[in-house]
Design a protein around this motif. Sequence first.
Motif, PDB file in Angstrom:
ATOM      1  N   LYS A   1       5.487  17.415  19.632  1.00 18.62           N
ATOM      2  CA  LYS A   1       6.685  16.645  19.708  1.00 18.62           C
ATOM      3  C   LYS A   1       6.307  15.407  20.328  1.00 18.62           C
ATOM      4  N   LYS A   2       5.434  15.246  21.300  1.00 22.68           N
ATOM      5  CA  LYS A   2       4.982  13.831  21.942  1.00 22.68           C
ATOM      6  C   LYS A   2       4.298  12.974  20.710  1.00 22.68           C
TER       7      LYS A   2
ATOM      8  N   MET B   1      19.790  26.168  20.381  1.00 25.86           N
ATOM      9  CA  MET B   1      18.580  27.007  20.086  1.00 25.86           C
ATOM     10  C   MET B   1      17.312  26.014  20.041  1.00 25.86           C
ATOM     11  N   ASN B   2      16.323  26.642  20.980  1.00 23.20           N
ATOM     12  CA  ASN B   2      15.022  25.752  21.077  1.00 23.20           C
ATOM     13  C   ASN B   2      13.938  26.908  20.888  1.00 23.20           C
ATOM     14  N   LEU B   3      13.678  27.195  19.674  1.00 17.10           N
ATOM     15  CA  LEU B   3      12.740  27.955  19.449  1.00 17.10           C
ATOM     16  C   LEU B   3      11.147  27.446  19.154  1.00 17.10           C
ATOM     17  N   LEU B   4      11.122  26.480  19.875  1.00 17.35           N
ATOM     18  CA  LEU B   4       9.642  25.948  19.716  1.00 17.35           C
ATOM     19  C   LEU B   4       8.541  26.925  20.020  1.00 17.35           C
ATOM     20  N   ILE B   5       7.269  26.890  19.360  1.00 21.19           N
ATOM     21  CA  ILE B   5       6.344  27.866  19.658  1.00 21.19           C
ATOM     22  C   ILE B   5       5.611  27.117  20.927  1.00 21.19           C
ATOM     23  N   GLU B   6       5.105  27.923  21.764  1.00 17.37           N
ATOM     24  CA  GLU B   6       4.388  27.848  22.744  1.00 17.37           C
ATOM     25  C   GLU B   6       3.204  27.186  22.465  1.00 17.37           C
ATOM     26  N   GLY B   7       2.604  26.676  23.550  1.00 14.17           N
ATOM     27  CA  GLY B   7       1.094  25.857  23.164  1.00 14.17           C
ATOM     28  C   GLY B   7       1.146  24.503  22.632  1.00 14.17           C
ATOM     29  N   HIS B   8       0.947  24.272  21.375  1.00 11.24           N
ATOM     30  CA  HIS B   8       0.743  22.801  20.691  1.00 11.24           C
ATOM     31  C   HIS B   8       2.269  22.452  20.527  1.00 11.24           C
ATOM     32  N   ALA B   9       3.399  23.134  20.437  1.00 12.27           N
ATOM     33  CA  ALA B   9       4.582  22.360  20.015  1.00 12.27           C
ATOM     34  C   ALA B   9       4.906  21.387  21.155  1.00 12.27           C
ATOM     35  N   GLY B  10       4.693  21.308  22.209  1.00 12.66           N
ATOM     36  CA  GLY B  10       4.844  20.099  23.316  1.00 12.66           C
ATOM     37  C   GLY B  10       4.034  18.815  22.792  1.00 12.66           C
ATOM     38  N   ASP B  11       2.740  19.114  22.397  1.00 11.18           N
ATOM     39  CA  ASP B  11       1.858  18.218  22.075  1.00 11.18           C
ATOM     40  C   ASP B  11       2.454  17.703  20.684  1.00 11.18           C
TER      41      ASP B  11
END
Length: 181
Positions: free
Chosen positions: A13-14, A1-11
């Motif tokens: 996580k980093k 399950m990977n429901l991370l929201i688009e946009g800021h979520a990748g940032d």
Amino acid sequence: MNLLIEGHAGDWKKEIYKYIEMINDTELSNAVRDYITHYEGKFFAIPGSTRYHHVYTGGTLKHTLEVCEIGLRIIDSCELDVNKDYYIASAVLHDVGKKDDYEFDSYKRQWIHARNKKVRIDHSVFPIVDFAEVTGYILPKEIQLAIMSHMGGWSSTSVYPDDLLSSVLHSADLISSRLER
């Protein structure tokens, strides 16, 4: 399950991994990174809560980043004698225990409290009990106490912060939880 929201979520996580890299104690840093990576899918997806703060997918991750930043600012601006490695580790880990508290209801299209949670362990205790099992590293007592007392006695642990590390974590957690209501 990977429901991370688009946009800021990748940032976001980093950013969490950048904080972990700031831990100078290599053994502690590696253990914290391994632990967060172990629960990354669930931990990075869940909300901060379902009613009170950071009520959206990825909310716990955003809240954790705020707790890291707020606490480090308190430590630096007040020139507190707090071990920053211990602070960052406790800030990053303080809410990992919420990973099984929520589930996404596709029908309602919202996060709800997990219905099928069999074992109810306080989220303030979970990372302390689980950390050594997952990483093989025993967290220092100061970090354990900071995590257990981060809610200021409002959890079932009823542990109150009684040292600077615990007090800063509790204060940063409280401030962050009031930023998004």
